[in-house]
Enzyme design. Structure first.
Site, PDB file in Angstrom:
ATOM      1  CG  HIS A 266      -1.763   1.245   1.438  1.00 53.75           C
ATOM      2  ND1 HIS A 266      -3.176   1.117   0.947  1.00 53.75           N
ATOM      3  CD2 HIS A 266      -1.597   2.523   1.916  1.00 53.75           C
ATOM      4  CE1 HIS A 266      -3.733   2.294   1.159  1.00 53.75           C
ATOM      5  NE2 HIS A 266      -2.668   2.919   1.813  1.00 53.75           N
ATOM      6  CD  GLU A 267       1.488   3.643   3.841  1.00 53.48           C
ATOM      7  OE1 GLU A 267       1.825   4.385   2.954  1.00 53.48           O
ATOM      8  OE2 GLU A 267       0.787   3.351   4.350  1.00 53.48           O
ATOM      9  CG  HIS A 270       0.263   6.096  -0.630  1.00 58.23           C
ATOM     10  ND1 HIS A 270      -0.907   7.024  -1.180  1.00 58.23           N
ATOM     11  CD2 HIS A 270      -0.414   5.659   0.483  1.00 58.23           C
ATOM     12  CE1 HIS A 270      -1.847   6.745  -0.681  1.00 58.23           C
ATOM     13  NE2 HIS A 270      -1.605   5.819   0.600  1.00 58.23           N
ATOM     14  CD  GLU A 296      -5.167   6.466   0.330  1.00 60.11           C
ATOM     15  OE1 GLU A 296      -5.168   4.944   0.518  1.00 60.11           O
ATOM     16  OE2 GLU A 296      -4.332   6.782   1.275  1.00 60.11           O
TER      17      GLU A 296
END
Lengths: 498, 498
Positions: A266-267, A270, A296
């Site tokens: 997820h990170e 980003h 997101e």
């Protein structure tokens, strides 16, 4: 046409502001990664000072004069040109910043640091009362912030607009209503089935191997460690100190294989967005993701659409089994795949499945509106939280640690605009992935053989490189042909889980 | 008498400067500990911007006006009072800062960051040519810096004065001559003996255990980890972001037990000094060690007078043996003690023994003077270095890696004033330790039973708590009854090694 001297001066001023913002970001990063407890008080003061100086520089009337002087140059440019975008976005930021007094910004920085510090101890201690006065002041600051932007339709609108430019509470309520309408029958259909057995994920997985495997995965996806690094924090996040120093953090649960792995992906999603922004934008307000929702869309795309897909694990599962032969050697791919996609009514947003995740977000969004409207008192928030979990998700947290204290957002920032981006991002992620698939139908096959460059480069071309030069809606329309649209996302969820 | 409003305003301005300096210190710390390679370019710009803003704020004429307005208040105070010290030291700093143009400071910050970055790669690659142009510019900047302080006796004086207030090249030359005169016969006496066998230190000592043992030792000495932490860097150092966040770094050589251990104690000595400064000085220019020499007196006191003493190891050696039973289980204390105090003609300053250490320093000091005087060109420095090592220490480095590239100082700061503090510190450390012994003759026995509080609290009382409120000479005279005096140090060395 030559670059006017005013633009050169404007860029120098913007770079100075950027340098100070990056310094403040490093102070924040250090506060959550390595700072010893004794450092907290001074760090709050330091962030307050930086915040005040940054704000003073943002609202320097010289910027206003330069922007005025540049208006005819701006009008002479194609709206898509980098200079036009820079002037447009700088003007938007300047007009916003002019409304917020410097003293307020300093107060907010200092309060936020103190509040974060208290929360980081209150959460493990399950002590909502410790954060209550801080959260009350945060709500007060959030309302005061909104009041600097009179003429809003809903008091949350200015706060939402800061995170997701162009969005308003009313629009989001409508989008969320359409989404909920499509989700509820899906959740019901799934949860009448016998629950998926995900015990394969709940074995002991030593931290060092989990860490190494996560690094292997995100390196393959395209996160560039020569321009970033990963550290441990209580709450995972992405931050950057330049386009070439974009860092991520994670946390590891040795009894839950999914926790660190998916938060790492997820990170990294980003971070790949930020790492992919055009280098020419470095040091300007364009060198950033364009909105919370668009950000997101990338974290969720890599985490879910890619990272929880079958082709992805056809490639990575044998590697994961080799890392954890005792734990997973006898677990078939299909069992593992079903486990990481288990849908259940649960308590923790960041660990929720794709389907119920949005219910976690929507209830937070509604609670934010209620707090800001004054129809819910901070003191009553834990009970309201439990009540909404009971009604929306059919479960209620046994304590505040896994209830209202679980997310950093309200304790390290303002109330309002903090959560809607997650669900807007989910919706956009499918629109963008579908568009990439139309251009490159073999992306799933590539993923199945460990190749992520086609998808990543498509995202870089259509999303990343633009930074803030294009707004979220522009990016969506150019890349997919449509504005925000819930239906492709619902179709994706029904296809995968229905 | 009430605090005048001008003092309140002055303190607010000083705190703002301090906040920015601490932010810059964190950017530097991060650059050497965790920053990925991609971050270097932006970090240089960020440090340049912070440096420029700090300098602008330091030379704000408002500070001059406040200092003028406070003169009669200052004269009404006892010179020892905190307010008098604050005004005195602030005036000294202000008058110094006024001489250095802001643009120069920014250039210096940016150059220093770039130079450090190049050096950090050039040293392992043994590539002096890579740093040559940077070092030439550093020398040029150093000379230009000195020129801002006309009227000096020697061009190095303004640079020396920055590090060791009140010291001049001529004084130091005299002190070093007296020291050398006492040292040379001692070194000759020792080096005609058969060399000490220190092979017990050259076994394989895994990093994790070395690290843990070092942490155990400095915790016992009194380094407060709740107000600090230790990380790894190429070159060990101490830095701080407030009096309650004082960090140290070290490096570990798995085939040299002494390297990390004594550097850890050394840096902890620096850090205990800073951690021991009166909390009331936080955020002011008084919240810092008073000079380079006084700082080294503390790092060297804990590293050598304590950390290489027999009583210290009577307490710690059984613990070290328990940590490394295979390596040290059969090595007697006396063998180990002789090994860690082995005197030899060697190449690396930071790993030199107590006796020859000063020869490393004195030659660097002389080279700095020659570079600044223009009698030595930067291009000829590696050869001059080899020549001096040959003549002073009887050994010559086989390459620049262990020669002129070994110390960070010239590559991360100015030339001039960088090294004399180490030897001034050695001299002072014995003066201070002797004075503590006069007050508490049982300190060696206490050290032998693992108690360091009496010595540490004596140092806190007589040295640490004063910060910059007292100059080095004041501290020495008050604590020991004398100014700088080489003889006690020579007596200590002859007693221990003669």
């Amino acid at each position: 046409m030559h670059t006017p001297p005013q633009l050169t001066e404007l860029k120098a001023r913007l770079r100075e502001i950027d340098d100070l913002e990056m310094a403040a970001a490093l102070l924040n990063w250090d506060q959550t990664t390595y700072m010893p407890p004794g450092g907290a008080a001074a760090r709050g003061r330091q962030l307050a000072t930086l915040g005040r100086i940054i704000h003073e520089k943002r609202i320097d009337p010289a910027i206003g004069r330069l922007l005025d002087a540049l208006r005819s140059y701006e009008e002479s440019l194609p709206p898509d040109s980098p200079d036009a975008a820079l002037i447009r976005v700088t003007r938007r930021d300047y007009e916003r910043a002019m409304r917020v007094p410097a003293a307020f910004t300093a107060e907010l920085y200092e309060h936020t640091a103190a509040s974060y510090d208290v929360w980081s101890r209150a959460r493990p201690a399950n002590d909502f009362m410790a954060v209550l006065p801080y959260l009350e002041r945060t709500l007060d600051l959030s309302r005061r912030f909104a009041e600097f932007f009179p003429g809003y339709e809903h008091i949350a609108d200015p706060l939402i607009d800061m995170a997701d430019y162009g969005m308003r509470a009313a629009t989001i309520k409508q989008v969320f209503a359409e989404l909920r309408q499509g989700l509820i029958p899906l959740v019901e259909q799934i949860t009448v089935q016998p629950p998926v057995d995900d015990s394969c994920l709940r074995q002991f997985f030593p931290e060092a191997q989990q860490w190494a495997f996560g690094v292997e995965v995100i390196t393959a996806l395209g996160y560039d460690f020569s321009r970033g690094r990963q550290d441990k924090t209580l709450h995972p996040f992405m931050t950057k100190f330049s386009l070439n120093d974009v860092r991520i953090t994670t946390r590891v649960d040795e009894y839950d294989l999914g926790s660190a792995l998916f938060s790492t992906i997820h990170e990294a999603g980003h971070a790949m967005y930020e790492q992919g922004i055009a280098q020419a934008f470095e040091g300007t307000p364009l060198a950033s993701g364009t909105s919370a929702g668009m950000h997101e869309s990338q974290s969720r795309l890599w985490e879910n659409i890619v990272g929880r897909s079958l082709p992805f694990w056809e490639y990575f599962y044998p590697r994961l089994q080799a890392t954890f032969p005792d734990q997973l050697g006898n677990v078939p791919l299909e069992t593992f795949y079903r486990a990481i996609n288990k849908v259940q009514r649960s308590l923790i947003r960041t660990e929720a499945d794709e389907v119920t995740y949005n219910l976690h977000v929507i209830l937070r969004f509604d609670l934010e509106l209620a707090l800001l409207e004054g129809t819910l008192a901070v003191r009553d928030l834990p009970e309201a939280w439990r009540e909404r979990y009971r009604s929306d998700l059919g479960v209620a947290p046994p304590d505040d640690r896994d209830g209202v204290l679980q997310d950093v957002h309200w304790y390290g920032g303002l109330i309002g605009g903090a959560f809607q981006g997650y669900t807007l991002g989910n919706i956009m992620s499918v629109q963008l992935f579908d568009a990439a698939l139309r251009d490159h139908p073999d992306i799933p096959q590539q993923i199945g053989s460990g190749r992520f460059d086609t998808l990543r480069e498509w995202m870089r071309e259509h999303v990343y490189r633009h930074g803030r030069a294009l707004d979220a809606d522009d990016i969506l329309r150019r890349a997919t042909g449509r504005s925000l649209d819930v239906q492709p996302y619902l179709a994706y969820l029904w296809r995968k889980y229905g």
